[in-house]
Design a protein around this motif. Sequence first.
Motif, PDB file in Angstrom:
ATOM      1  N   GLY A  26      31.822  26.707   5.658  1.00  0.00           N
ATOM      2  CA  GLY A  26      31.206  25.634   6.773  1.00  0.00           C
ATOM      3  C   GLY A  26      29.864  25.662   6.819  1.00  0.00           C
ATOM      4  N   CYS A  27      29.132  25.895   5.800  1.00  0.00           N
ATOM      5  CA  CYS A  27      27.713  25.666   5.596  1.00  0.00           C
ATOM      6  C   CYS A  27      27.211  24.448   5.222  1.00  0.00           C
ATOM      7  N   GLY A  28      26.090  24.138   5.374  1.00  0.00           N
ATOM      8  CA  GLY A  28      25.467  22.991   4.593  1.00  0.00           C
ATOM      9  C   GLY A  28      24.541  23.497   3.331  1.00  0.00           C
ATOM     10  N   ALA A  29      24.178  22.652   2.567  1.00  0.00           N
ATOM     11  CA  ALA A  29      23.330  23.146   1.537  1.00  0.00           C
ATOM     12  C   ALA A  29      22.494  21.807   0.899  1.00  0.00           C
ATOM     13  N   MET A  30      21.414  22.116   0.274  1.00  0.00           N
ATOM     14  CA  MET A  30      20.578  21.329  -0.326  1.00  0.00           C
ATOM     15  C   MET A  30      20.389  22.165  -1.717  1.00  0.00           C
ATOM     16  N   TYR A  31      20.214  21.229  -2.919  1.00  0.00           N
ATOM     17  CA  TYR A  31      20.541  21.669  -4.254  1.00  0.00           C
ATOM     18  C   TYR A  31      19.243  21.282  -4.918  1.00  0.00           C
ATOM     19  N   ALA A  32      18.883  22.192  -5.565  1.00  0.00           N
ATOM     20  CA  ALA A  32      17.691  21.966  -6.683  1.00  0.00           C
ATOM     21  C   ALA A  32      18.006  22.238  -8.265  1.00  0.00           C
ATOM     22  N   THR A  33      17.543  21.721  -9.180  1.00  0.00           N
ATOM     23  CA  THR A  33      17.949  22.190 -10.516  1.00  0.00           C
ATOM     24  C   THR A  33      16.663  22.708 -11.387  1.00  0.00           C
ATOM     25  N   ASN A  34      15.699  22.969 -10.453  1.00  0.00           N
ATOM     26  CA  ASN A  34      14.658  23.544 -11.510  1.00  0.00           C
ATOM     27  C   ASN A  34      13.644  24.010 -10.397  1.00  0.00           C
ATOM     28  N   LEU A  35      12.681  24.799 -10.883  1.00  0.00           N
ATOM     29  CA  LEU A  35      11.736  25.729 -10.038  1.00  0.00           C
ATOM     30  C   LEU A  35      10.810  24.659  -9.119  1.00  0.00           C
ATOM     31  N   VAL A  36      10.137  23.763  -9.731  1.00  0.00           N
ATOM     32  CA  VAL A  36       9.392  23.019  -9.220  1.00  0.00           C
ATOM     33  C   VAL A  36       9.960  22.231  -7.817  1.00  0.00           C
ATOM     34  N   ASP A  37      11.237  21.685  -8.103  1.00  0.00           N
ATOM     35  CA  ASP A  37      12.120  21.023  -7.075  1.00  0.00           C
ATOM     36  C   ASP A  37      12.380  22.047  -5.971  1.00  0.00           C
ATOM     37  N   ALA A  38      12.741  23.284  -6.432  1.00  0.00           N
ATOM     38  CA  ALA A  38      13.174  24.262  -5.493  1.00  0.00           C
ATOM     39  C   ALA A  38      11.846  24.869  -4.934  1.00  0.00           C
ATOM     40  N   LYS A  39      10.913  24.984  -5.080  1.00  0.00           N
ATOM     41  CA  LYS A  39       9.643  25.367  -4.388  1.00  0.00           C
ATOM     42  C   LYS A  39       9.217  24.274  -3.247  1.00  0.00           C
ATOM     43  N   ARG A  40       9.385  23.205  -3.808  1.00  0.00           N
ATOM     44  CA  ARG A  40       9.127  21.843  -2.905  1.00  0.00           C
ATOM     45  C   ARG A  40       9.930  21.787  -1.618  1.00  0.00           C
ATOM     46  N   LEU A  41      11.409  22.031  -1.947  1.00  0.00           N
ATOM     47  CA  LEU A  41      12.380  21.987  -0.968  1.00  0.00           C
ATOM     48  C   LEU A  41      12.151  23.345   0.100  1.00  0.00           C
ATOM     49  N   LEU A  42      11.911  24.193  -0.718  1.00  0.00           N
ATOM     50  CA  LEU A  42      11.678  25.557   0.244  1.00  0.00           C
ATOM     51  C   LEU A  42      10.581  25.505   1.428  1.00  0.00           C
ATOM     52  N   ILE A  43       9.316  24.874   0.806  1.00  0.00           N
ATOM     53  CA  ILE A  43       8.221  24.826   1.589  1.00  0.00           C
ATOM     54  C   ILE A  43       8.568  23.801   2.420  1.00  0.00           C
ATOM     55  N   GLN A  44       9.090  22.897   2.012  1.00  0.00           N
ATOM     56  CA  GLN A  44       9.212  21.652   2.985  1.00  0.00           C
ATOM     57  C   GLN A  44      10.125  21.937   4.292  1.00  0.00           C
ATOM     58  N   PHE A  45      11.396  22.707   3.930  1.00  0.00           N
ATOM     59  CA  PHE A  45      12.223  22.983   4.946  1.00  0.00           C
ATOM     60  C   PHE A  45      12.473  24.549   5.283  1.00  0.00           C
ATOM     61  N   GLU A  46      11.357  25.097   4.864  1.00  0.00           N
ATOM     62  CA  GLU A  46      11.209  26.723   5.194  1.00  0.00           C
ATOM     63  C   GLU A  46      11.897  27.247   6.708  1.00  0.00           C
ATOM     64  N   LYS A  47      11.519  26.378   7.699  1.00  0.00           N
ATOM     65  CA  LYS A  47      11.989  26.641   9.106  1.00  0.00           C
ATOM     66  C   LYS A  47      13.444  26.484   9.276  1.00  0.00           C
ATOM     67  N   ASN A  48      14.195  25.559   8.217  1.00  0.00           N
ATOM     68  CA  ASN A  48      15.567  25.052   8.486  1.00  0.00           C
ATOM     69  C   ASN A  48      16.505  25.693   7.542  1.00  0.00           C
ATOM     70  N   ILE A  49      16.034  26.561   6.528  1.00  0.00           N
ATOM     71  CA  ILE A  49      16.783  27.029   5.548  1.00  0.00           C
ATOM     72  C   ILE A  49      17.258  28.606   6.061  1.00  0.00           C
ATOM     73  N   PHE A  50      18.510  28.966   6.013  1.00  0.00           N
ATOM     74  CA  PHE A  50      18.964  30.015   6.366  1.00  0.00           C
ATOM     75  C   PHE A  50      18.574  31.159   5.344  1.00  0.00           C
ATOM     76  N   GLY A  51      18.994  30.556   4.136  1.00  0.00           N
ATOM     77  CA  GLY A  51      18.674  31.520   3.052  1.00  0.00           C
ATOM     78  C   GLY A  51      18.770  30.516   1.737  1.00  0.00           C
ATOM     79  N   VAL A  52      18.248  31.375   0.489  1.00  0.00           N
ATOM     80  CA  VAL A  52      18.285  30.669  -0.829  1.00  0.00           C
ATOM     81  C   VAL A  52      19.440  31.532  -1.704  1.00  0.00           C
ATOM     82  N   VAL A  53      19.968  30.929  -2.321  1.00  0.00           N
ATOM     83  CA  VAL A  53      20.785  31.496  -3.429  1.00  0.00           C
ATOM     84  C   VAL A  53      20.510  30.795  -5.062  1.00  0.00           C
TER      85      VAL A  53
END
Lengths: 138, 106
Positions: A26-53
């Motif tokens: 029942g979770c939501g998720a955003m997906y990245a396929t490489n390090l650059v995209d992952a870091k960009r999303l992490l920084i942009q949504f740092e306050k909204n993301i529960f965790g990173v897998v």
Amino acid sequence: MKKVLLVVEDKQEEILLAKTAVESFGCGAMYATNLVDAKRLLIQFEKNIFGVVTDLHYQSMKENDSDAQKPNGLALVALCVAKNIRVAVCSDINHHFSNYLVEPIRVLQTHQSYSFGKIPFSEDSKNWKETIQKILNL
Amino acid sequence: MKIVVISRDNSIDVLGMFDCLGELGHEVMKTTRDQAVLTCAVEMPDIVFCCGEVYKSSKQDDSLVLNDLQNSLSPKQKLIRFGFTTGGQYQLLRLPATREEIIASL
């Protein structure tokens, strides 16, 4: 509020498995396929993301196929630890002959910036459901 | 169906489409490109419409929004871009779209 995960994985068949697992909790998720995209999303949504897998072996950036076998995911794990964001690793390091990665991840989970005390690590085979379950319990 | 419309403006084209989807009984919500990936992760819409600036893929940051959406949406979620006419992997419509075109795209 629905928990939102950032999932990082480069193989399409694994992404589909991850999406099924995320939905089953029942979770939501955003997906990245490489390090650059992952870091960009992490920084942009740092306050909204529960965790990173994250997987460990994927490209540093979309256009760079040459380093897909390098453990770029380790950089993301370190960034999550520094930012005190829950992080779990879903990888198959035996496939990559990368047992050396176990040690730095064990050390990182004891870092003073990381308050969750544990980095769940599915290391023998990619088990998205089990890894997501563990990060949700952190 | 639950539909997310990505647009940063309130142009008559976008508002017209918004009204049309609402009149058809769909649950419609609008979001900006900056929040689009998060909105879709939380709301799990059946359809995502990308409008306005988002379709101008010559802009680097707009390409990134589409890249993130492409990665994050599941196969059962449909991504529809408006105004982009040179082909691509998404279903495309021109702006302004007619009511018939919108209905046909769903």
